[in-house]
Design a protein around this motif. Structure first.
Motif, mmCIF file in Angstrom:
data_model
loop_
_atom_site.group_PDB
_atom_site.id
_atom_site.type_symbol
_atom_site.label_atom_id
_atom_site.label_comp_id
_atom_site.label_asym_id
_atom_site.label_seq_id
_atom_site.Cartn_x
_atom_site.Cartn_y
_atom_site.Cartn_z
ATOM 1 N N GLU A 17 -26.198 24.908 -31.108
ATOM 2 C CA GLU A 17 -25.505 25.901 -30.299
ATOM 3 C C GLU A 17 -26.240 27.246 -30.290
ATOM 4 N N VAL A 18 -26.934 27.555 -31.387
ATOM 5 C CA VAL A 18 -27.728 28.785 -31.437
ATOM 6 C C VAL A 18 -28.919 28.676 -30.492
ATOM 7 N N LEU A 19 -29.588 27.531 -30.525
ATOM 8 C CA LEU A 19 -30.726 27.295 -29.633
ATOM 9 C C LEU A 19 -30.294 27.399 -28.172
ATOM 10 N N LYS A 20 -29.139 26.844 -27.855
ATOM 11 C CA LYS A 20 -28.625 26.887 -26.485
ATOM 12 C C LYS A 20 -28.354 28.323 -26.054
ATOM 13 N N GLN A 21 -27.753 29.115 -26.934
ATOM 14 C CA GLN A 21 -27.458 30.520 -26.621
ATOM 15 C C GLN A 21 -28.737 31.331 -26.416
ATOM 16 N N LEU A 22 -29.741 31.084 -27.241
ATOM 17 C CA LEU A 22 -30.991 31.837 -27.118
ATOM 18 C C LEU A 22 -31.763 31.426 -25.868
ATOM 19 N N VAL A 26 -37.231 39.718 -34.478
ATOM 20 C CA VAL A 26 -38.182 38.630 -34.706
ATOM 21 C C VAL A 26 -38.305 37.757 -33.459
ATOM 22 N N PHE A 27 -37.197 37.511 -32.774
ATOM 23 C CA PHE A 27 -37.202 36.685 -31.564
ATOM 24 C C PHE A 27 -38.054 37.309 -30.471
ATOM 25 N N SER A 28 -37.987 38.628 -30.323
ATOM 26 C CA SER A 28 -38.696 39.317 -29.239
ATOM 27 C C SER A 28 -40.141 39.644 -29.583
ATOM 28 N N GLY A 29 -40.584 39.273 -30.803
ATOM 29 C CA GLY A 29 -41.991 39.432 -31.162
ATOM 30 C C GLY A 29 -42.215 40.382 -32.312
ATOM 31 N N GLU A 30 -42.864 39.882 -33.379
ATOM 32 C CA GLU A 30 -43.262 40.729 -34.508
ATOM 33 C C GLU A 30 -44.588 40.216 -35.039
ATOM 34 N N GLY A 71 -35.905 46.815 -22.897
ATOM 35 C CA GLY A 71 -35.146 46.178 -21.824
ATOM 36 C C GLY A 71 -34.267 45.044 -22.334
ATOM 37 N N PRO A 72 -34.845 44.074 -23.084
ATOM 38 C CA PRO A 72 -34.017 42.995 -23.628
ATOM 39 C C PRO A 72 -32.918 43.491 -24.567
ATOM 40 N N LEU A 73 -33.199 44.563 -25.351
ATOM 41 C CA LEU A 73 -32.179 45.093 -26.256
ATOM 42 C C LEU A 73 -31.012 45.677 -25.474
ATOM 43 N N LYS A 74 -31.297 46.351 -24.368
ATOM 44 C CA LYS A 74 -30.223 46.900 -23.535
ATOM 45 C C LYS A 74 -29.366 45.773 -22.972
ATOM 46 N N LYS A 75 -30.005 44.668 -22.596
ATOM 47 C CA LYS A 75 -29.238 43.524 -22.079
ATOM 48 C C LYS A 75 -28.418 42.881 -23.185
ATOM 49 N N LEU A 76 -28.957 42.880 -24.390
ATOM 50 C CA LEU A 76 -28.210 42.338 -25.529
ATOM 51 C C LEU A 76 -26.981 43.186 -25.813
ATOM 52 N N GLU A 77 -27.129 44.508 -25.718
ATOM 53 C CA GLU A 77 -25.996 45.408 -25.963
ATOM 54 C C GLU A 77 -24.911 45.246 -24.904
ATOM 55 N N LYS A 78 -25.315 44.929 -23.670
ATOM 56 C CA LYS A 78 -24.345 44.747 -22.596
ATOM 57 C C LYS A 78 -23.716 43.348 -22.612
ATOM 58 N N ASN A 79 -24.285 42.454 -23.397
ATOM 59 C CA ASN A 79 -23.789 41.073 -23.465
ATOM 60 C C ASN A 79 -23.551 40.675 -24.921
ATOM 61 N N PRO A 80 -22.475 41.203 -25.517
ATOM 62 C CA PRO A 80 -22.208 40.949 -26.941
ATOM 63 C C PRO A 80 -21.957 39.486 -27.288
ATOM 64 N N LYS A 81 -21.765 38.639 -26.278
ATOM 65 C CA LYS A 81 -21.539 37.220 -26.572
ATOM 66 C C LYS A 81 -22.757 36.570 -27.237
ATOM 67 N N PHE A 82 -23.933 37.225 -27.108
ATOM 68 C CA PHE A 82 -25.146 36.678 -27.720
ATOM 69 C C PHE A 82 -25.366 37.196 -29.149
ATOM 70 N N HIS A 83 -24.592 38.181 -29.569
ATOM 71 C CA HIS A 83 -24.780 38.789 -30.890
ATOM 72 C C HIS A 83 -24.694 37.757 -32.005
ATOM 73 N N LEU A 129 -31.600 35.344 -19.194
ATOM 74 C CA LEU A 129 -31.060 36.667 -18.871
ATOM 75 C C LEU A 129 -32.153 37.727 -18.822
ATOM 76 N N ILE A 130 -33.056 37.721 -19.804
ATOM 77 C CA ILE A 130 -34.079 38.774 -19.834
ATOM 78 C C ILE A 130 -35.108 38.603 -18.716
ATOM 79 N N TYR A 131 -35.127 37.420 -18.084
ATOM 80 C CA TYR A 131 -35.985 37.211 -16.916
ATOM 81 C C TYR A 131 -35.205 37.393 -15.612
ATOM 82 N N GLY A 132 -34.019 37.998 -15.727
ATOM 83 C CA GLY A 132 -33.268 38.375 -14.536
ATOM 84 C C GLY A 132 -32.413 37.286 -13.928
ATOM 85 N N GLU A 133 -32.225 36.188 -14.641
ATOM 86 C CA GLU A 133 -31.424 35.074 -14.118
ATOM 87 C C GLU A 133 -30.211 34.851 -15.022
#
Length: 232
Positions: free
Chosen positions: A157-162, A113-117, A130-142, A168-172
């Motif tokens: 805290e959820v808003l801050k994490q997102l 839902v976050f990435s668009g539906e 691409g964003p899903l692969k980054k999510l899998e490599k960064n489980p701290k966001f799960h 991250l998904i913009y390469g920073e």
């Protein structure tokens, strides 16, 4: 026996000696707007009346992730009939949900839902893979994604994490502010010493949303996920 559902109201059709008896089924009446979420209620009803398996025919990714989340609580085996022609296949969705685990299925629902539906905007040029692969490599966001929709209000805290995941998904990956990332990427587009003019070759749509736009996006995402999680 057949069940006909129109605008959330269900009727059971029984044929006997050439006559059709119609009986309303109030147990699966629903005022939910979309079939995407009502499917969960129908599957619970099928399990309650003794069915062991059910097939859901749909090409819709929204229904796929919603059912992944609810599959653990539905007491039957759910198969997803998707695709067409040579690409048509039958997926054992219950088995897939079991292998992924409840927590990760909740994470996928929030991420989708976050990435668009259907009712939430997407990040231009980013897609989902691409964003899903980054999510899998960064489980701290799960955990942040899995917590979406648990309450009607987004936890700070959820808003801050997102926000950090958006960076991250913009390469920073080292940044935690989307406003800072916007400034950095805009500077790269324009040039370090150049000024932004009408002739500058800049695609502003490819910048991350500013915080004042990201916050209501996350709030809308949270509302959508909350509805999906309460589909039963």
């Amino acid at each position: 026996m057949a069940v006909l559902i129109v605008e959330g109201r269900a009727h059971q059709l029984l044929s006997s000696n050439g006559k059709v008896e119609v009986r309303e089924l109030p147990t699966i009446y629903s005022n939910q707007e979309e079939t995407d979420t009502r499917v969960v209620l129908y599957l619970h009803h099928a399990a309650a009346i003794g069915y062991k398996n059910a097939v859901v025919r749909t090409p819709d990714t929204d229904i796929f992730v919603i059912l992944l989340y609810h599959a653990h609580a539905i007491r039957l085996t759910i198969y997803l009939d998707t695709g067409s022609g040579k690409h048509r296949q039958l997926l054992n969705l219950s088995e897939l949900a079991e292998s992924l685990g409840e927590d990760y299925c909740a994470t996928l629902l929030g991420f989708h839902v976050f990435s668009g539906e259907d009712c939430t905007s997407a990040f231009k040029g980013k897609g989902k893979v691409g964003p899903l692969k980054k999510l899998e490599k960064n489980p701290k966001f799960h955990r942040a994604f899995s917590q979406l929709g648990d309450n009607w209000n987004v936890k700070p805290e959820v808003l801050k994490q997102l926000e950090q995941f958006t960076c991250l998904i913009y390469g920073e990956s080292r940044e935690s502010s989307v406003d800072v990332v916007r400034a950095k990427l805009l500077r790269k587009m324009v040039g370090q010493d150049d000024k932004l003019t009408a002739k500058s070759k800049v695609d502003l749509a490819r910048l991350p949303p500013c915080y004042d736009a990201l916050k209501p996006h996350v709030q809308r995402v949270n509302h959508r996920v909350a509805l999906n999680k309460r589909a039963d």
